[in-house]
Write a protein that holds these residues in place. Structure first.
Motif, PDB file in Angstrom:
ATOM      1  N   ASP A 257     -66.210 112.376  18.193  1.00 24.10           N
ATOM      2  CA  ASP A 257     -65.618 113.573  17.608  1.00 24.10           C
ATOM      3  C   ASP A 257     -64.137 113.410  17.295  1.00 24.10           C
ATOM      4  OD1 ASP A 257     -67.980 114.896  17.598  1.00 24.10           O
ATOM      5  OD2 ASP A 257     -67.569 116.169  19.328  1.00 24.10           O
ATOM      6  N   LYS A 258     -63.517 112.374  17.852  1.00 20.15           N
ATOM      7  CA  LYS A 258     -62.105 112.136  17.572  1.00 20.15           C
ATOM      8  C   LYS A 258     -61.955 111.474  16.204  1.00 20.15           C
ATOM      9  CE  LYS A 258     -60.081 112.071  22.157  1.00 20.15           C
ATOM     10  NZ  LYS A 258     -58.986 111.490  22.962  1.00 20.15           N
ATOM     11  N   THR A 259     -60.822 111.698  15.584  1.00 20.32           N
ATOM     12  CA  THR A 259     -60.575 111.083  14.283  1.00 20.32           C
ATOM     13  C   THR A 259     -60.371 109.586  14.456  1.00 20.32           C
ATOM     14  OG1 THR A 259     -58.164 111.327  14.391  1.00 20.32           O
ATOM     15  CG2 THR A 259     -59.429 113.194  13.518  1.00 20.32           C
ATOM     16  N   GLN A 260     -60.487 108.863  13.349  1.00 23.43           N
ATOM     17  CA  GLN A 260     -60.289 107.419  13.405  1.00 23.43           C
ATOM     18  C   GLN A 260     -58.891 107.082  13.895  1.00 23.43           C
ATOM     19  OE1 GLN A 260     -62.605 105.047  12.896  1.00 23.43           O
ATOM     20  NE2 GLN A 260     -61.066 103.624  13.660  1.00 23.43           N
ATOM     21  N   GLN A 261     -57.894 107.839  13.444  1.00 28.42           N
ATOM     22  CA  GLN A 261     -56.520 107.581  13.866  1.00 28.42           C
ATOM     23  C   GLN A 261     -56.358 107.789  15.371  1.00 28.42           C
ATOM     24  OE1 GLN A 261     -57.417 109.421  11.267  1.00 28.42           O
ATOM     25  NE2 GLN A 261     -56.647 108.218   9.531  1.00 28.42           N
ATOM     26  N   GLU A 262     -56.977 108.823  15.901  1.00 28.31           N
ATOM     27  CA  GLU A 262     -56.897 109.079  17.342  1.00 28.31           C
ATOM     28  C   GLU A 262     -57.589 107.978  18.126  1.00 28.31           C
ATOM     29  OE1 GLU A 262     -56.833 113.968  17.533  1.00 28.31           O
ATOM     30  OE2 GLU A 262     -58.749 112.927  17.322  1.00 28.31           O
ATOM     31  N   ARG A 263     -58.730 107.542  17.641  1.00 26.57           N
ATOM     32  CA  ARG A 263     -59.462 106.483  18.334  1.00 26.57           C
ATOM     33  C   ARG A 263     -58.693 105.173  18.294  1.00 26.57           C
ATOM     34  NH1 ARG A 263     -65.259 107.653  15.619  1.00 26.57           N
ATOM     35  NH2 ARG A 263     -65.734 105.535  16.277  1.00 26.57           N
ATOM     36  N   ASP A 264     -58.115 104.859  17.155  1.00 29.06           N
ATOM     37  CA  ASP A 264     -57.322 103.627  17.039  1.00 29.06           C
ATOM     38  C   ASP A 264     -56.135 103.655  17.992  1.00 29.06           C
ATOM     39  OD1 ASP A 264     -59.016 102.672  15.127  1.00 29.06           O
ATOM     40  OD2 ASP A 264     -57.727 103.174  13.424  1.00 29.06           O
ATOM     41  N   ALA A 265     -55.431 104.794  18.031  1.00 28.74           N
ATOM     42  CA  ALA A 265     -54.248 104.905  18.883  1.00 28.74           C
ATOM     43  C   ALA A 265     -54.624 104.766  20.354  1.00 28.74           C
ATOM     44  CB  ALA A 265     -53.551 106.243  18.635  1.00 28.74           C
ATOM     45  N   THR A 266     -55.726 105.414  20.759  1.00 28.22           N
ATOM     46  CA  THR A 266     -56.160 105.335  22.156  1.00 28.22           C
ATOM     47  C   THR A 266     -56.545 103.910  22.531  1.00 28.22           C
ATOM     48  OG1 THR A 266     -56.955 107.626  22.127  1.00 28.22           O
ATOM     49  CG2 THR A 266     -57.843 106.179  23.826  1.00 28.22           C
ATOM     50  N   LEU A 267     -57.314 103.256  21.662  1.00 28.38           N
ATOM     51  CA  LEU A 267     -57.757 101.893  21.954  1.00 28.38           C
ATOM     52  C   LEU A 267     -56.575 100.931  22.000  1.00 28.38           C
ATOM     53  CD1 LEU A 267     -60.295 100.272  22.539  1.00 28.38           C
ATOM     54  CD2 LEU A 267     -60.536  99.847  20.091  1.00 28.38           C
ATOM     55  N   ASN A 268     -55.616 101.087  21.099  1.00 28.30           N
ATOM     56  CA  ASN A 268     -54.435 100.226  21.106  1.00 28.30           C
ATOM     57  C   ASN A 268     -53.606 100.436  22.373  1.00 28.30           C
ATOM     58  OD1 ASN A 268     -54.936  98.953  18.661  1.00 28.30           O
ATOM     59  ND2 ASN A 268     -53.874 100.522  17.469  1.00 28.30           N
ATOM     60  N   ASP A 269     -53.460 101.682  22.802  1.00 27.57           N
ATOM     61  CA  ASP A 269     -52.714 101.959  24.038  1.00 27.57           C
ATOM     62  C   ASP A 269     -53.414 101.335  25.240  1.00 27.57           C
ATOM     63  OD1 ASP A 269     -50.772 103.343  22.680  1.00 27.57           O
ATOM     64  OD2 ASP A 269     -51.534 105.341  23.210  1.00 27.57           O
ATOM     65  N   PHE A 270     -54.751 101.371  25.236  1.00 28.62           N
ATOM     66  CA  PHE A 270     -55.493 100.769  26.342  1.00 28.62           C
ATOM     67  C   PHE A 270     -55.324  99.254  26.347  1.00 28.62           C
ATOM     68  CE2 PHE A 270     -59.702  99.355  28.152  1.00 28.62           C
ATOM     69  CZ  PHE A 270     -59.431  99.742  29.451  1.00 28.62           C
ATOM     70  N   LYS A 271     -55.420  98.640  25.167  1.00 28.05           N
ATOM     71  CA  LYS A 271     -55.237  97.193  25.078  1.00 28.05           C
ATOM     72  C   LYS A 271     -53.849  96.776  25.533  1.00 28.05           C
ATOM     73  CE  LYS A 271     -58.530  96.281  21.323  1.00 28.05           C
ATOM     74  NZ  LYS A 271     -58.680  95.818  19.924  1.00 28.05           N
ATOM     75  N   ASN A 272     -52.862  97.621  25.265  1.00 25.62           N
ATOM     76  CA  ASN A 272     -51.474  97.327  25.633  1.00 25.62           C
ATOM     77  C   ASN A 272     -51.122  97.791  27.037  1.00 25.62           C
ATOM     78  OD1 ASN A 272     -50.843  96.106  23.149  1.00 25.62           O
ATOM     79  ND2 ASN A 272     -50.472  98.107  22.198  1.00 25.62           N
ATOM     80  N   ARG A 273     -52.138  98.221  27.815  1.00 22.64           N
ATOM     81  CA  ARG A 273     -51.983  98.584  29.228  1.00 22.64           C
ATOM     82  C   ARG A 273     -51.047  99.769  29.439  1.00 22.64           C
ATOM     83  NH1 ARG A 273     -55.960  95.985  29.129  1.00 22.64           N
ATOM     84  NH2 ARG A 273     -56.442  94.129  30.337  1.00 22.64           N
ATOM     85  N   ARG A 274     -51.082 100.740  28.498  1.00 21.28           N
ATOM     86  CA  ARG A 274     -50.272 101.946  28.675  1.00 21.28           C
ATOM     87  C   ARG A 274     -50.957 102.953  29.587  1.00 21.28           C
ATOM     88  NH1 ARG A 274     -49.108 100.985  22.957  1.00 21.28           N
ATOM     89  NH2 ARG A 274     -46.967 100.235  22.807  1.00 21.28           N
ATOM     90  N   PHE A 275     -52.238 102.780  29.838  1.00 24.03           N
ATOM     91  CA  PHE A 275     -52.959 103.539  30.850  1.00 24.03           C
ATOM     92  C   PHE A 275     -54.079 102.643  31.370  1.00 24.03           C
ATOM     93  CE2 PHE A 275     -54.940 104.500  26.807  1.00 24.03           C
ATOM     94  CZ  PHE A 275     -56.293 104.446  27.065  1.00 24.03           C
ATOM     95  N   LYS A 276     -54.610 102.990  32.548  1.00 22.71           N
ATOM     96  CA  LYS A 276     -55.529 102.079  33.232  1.00 22.71           C
ATOM     97  C   LYS A 276     -57.005 102.340  32.968  1.00 22.71           C
ATOM     98  CE  LYS A 276     -52.642 100.785  37.187  1.00 22.71           C
ATOM     99  NZ  LYS A 276     -52.580 100.719  38.661  1.00 22.71           N
TER     100      LYS A 276
END
Length: 395
Positions: A257-276
């Protein structure tokens, strides 16, 4: 790209693809099958004339389309090969950008079925000279209801082509599809439906209303470096994320249900270890390669095929990791099915008594009307307190 050796699927499929044969490749997630088809296809494209689309890669999700496009960028960095990822879920501007890129030309198109059909209907994709078509994660596409779309696309392709079908499982519907679109295919099967050896698997028996409490307890008591928590229901993603926030843990959620931009941002933050902790639906269970995921949690018990894909997000590329599955009393028949595929029972985690009594597991209990199964034990079934830091022996 840092490759120093061929994985088994690469070693067996690359020569066959270079010979121009149609191919069915069946291998578990994380075994290198993307490079197995990209490397020989790129070799053939580089040595051929340009000016038209040579290869079409059809995938189930936009995330997988973008990932494959990124891998092509790396492998073909020093070559003139161009690729484009075509997928839905964005806005009108995204669609226009895809149209422009298609007008400018590309050697390889990586596309989800629905968006590709939209561009075909507008006459923006010319496939009359296509040489290769690849269906990646074919079983997932059929599960998502893309059979008619795939056949509609195939009908628009030249009959003289090389067709490659890659799948992690090989149910009957995949074989039916293969018979319709492949010609005398070679078949390569690598460790079908088996988790990687480096994954240590656990189950935690709980009542449904205990799951969040047990989850919170484990997170309070033990440190987590990087985790994906899978839930089968997207409505639960935000609830679980909120629960983790309340106990002071960094977590974000991702679902369709999230937009592509939201999903991309979340996945990038996870890859960059901004949250666990990333809480996700099965949108992330296939085709997403995130390094150093130490733990996977299944909030509900999935089907065996999805189980393999979910826990396959950890222990990638010969690394190690742990997978924990919460099992309610009503889900025990699902666990029995998973254990039947694995050929063994999965060791259990004992939770503290303060959280209340938990259901007892009876592997001979099946869903009403179904057959029972008693798995082959893999070792001691003694229950020991769960420890994150001290990893147990591999199952």
């Amino acid at each position: 790209m840092g490759y120093s050796f061929c994985t088994p699927i690469q070693q067996q499929t690359i020569p066959l693809i270079l010979q121009g044969k149609d191919l069915i490749g069946c291998a578990q997630t994380g075994t290198g099958k993307t490079a197995a088809f990209l490397i020989p296809i790129l070799e053939q494209i580089i040595s051929s004339e340009g000016g038209f689309v040579k290869t079409l890669i059809i995938v189930p999700t936009r995330e997988l389309a973008k990932q494959i496009d990124g891998i092509i960028d790396g492998l073909a960095y020093h070559s003139p090969v161009r690729s484009i990822a075509v997928y839905g879920g964005g806005n009108g501007e995204d669609f226009s950008q895809q149209q422009k890129a298609l007008d400018e030309g590309a050697d390889i198109i990586i596309a989800t079925p629905g968006r590709l059909i939209a561009h075909l209907q507008m006459g923006k994709v010319k496939l009359e000279n296509l040489r290769h078509v690849i269906l990646d994660e074919a079983d997932k596409m059929l599960e998502m209801g893309f059979y008619e779309d795939i056949m509609s696309i195939i009908a628009k392709l030249p009959t003289k082509r090389q067709t490659l079908l890659f799948s992690a499982t090989m149910p009957a519907k995949i074989r039916t599809l293969a018979k319709r679109i492949l010609v005398e295919p070679e078949e390569i099967t690598i460790a079908m439906a088996k988790p990687a050896e480096g994954i240590v698997q656990w189950v935690c028996h709980v009542y449904e209303n205990q799951k969040l409490r047990v989850l919170e307890h484990l997170f309070k008591e033990k440190q987590v470096e990087s985790m994906i928590l899978f839930t089968s229901r997207k409505a639960k993603v935000n609830d679980i994320v909120g629960s983790l926030h309340r106990i002071g843990l960094s977590a974000q959620g991702i679902h369709s249900d999230k937009t592509q931009q939201e999903r991309d941002a979340t996945l990038n933050d996870f890859k960059n270890r901004r949250f666990k902790i990333l809480v996700a639906t099965d949108i992330l269970s296939r085709g997403i390669d995130v390094e150093a995921i130490s733990h996977i949690v299944n909030f509900e018990v999935p089907d065996p095929e999805d189980y393999v894909h979910r826990i396959g997000r950890t222990a990638r590329a010969a690394a190690t990791g742990e997978a924990i599955t919460f099992v309610s009393e009503k889900e025990q028949y699902r666990l029995a099915r998973i254990e039947k595929v694995l050929g063994k029972q999965i060791d259990q985690i004992e939770i503290p008594e303060v959280l209340g009594e938990v259901p007892k597991y009876n592997p001979t209990t099946a869903r009403p009307g179904g057959k029972s199964f008693k798995g082959k034990k893999s070792g001691s079934k003694s229950k020991k307190p769960f420890k994150w830091k001290n990893k147990p022996e591999k199952n």
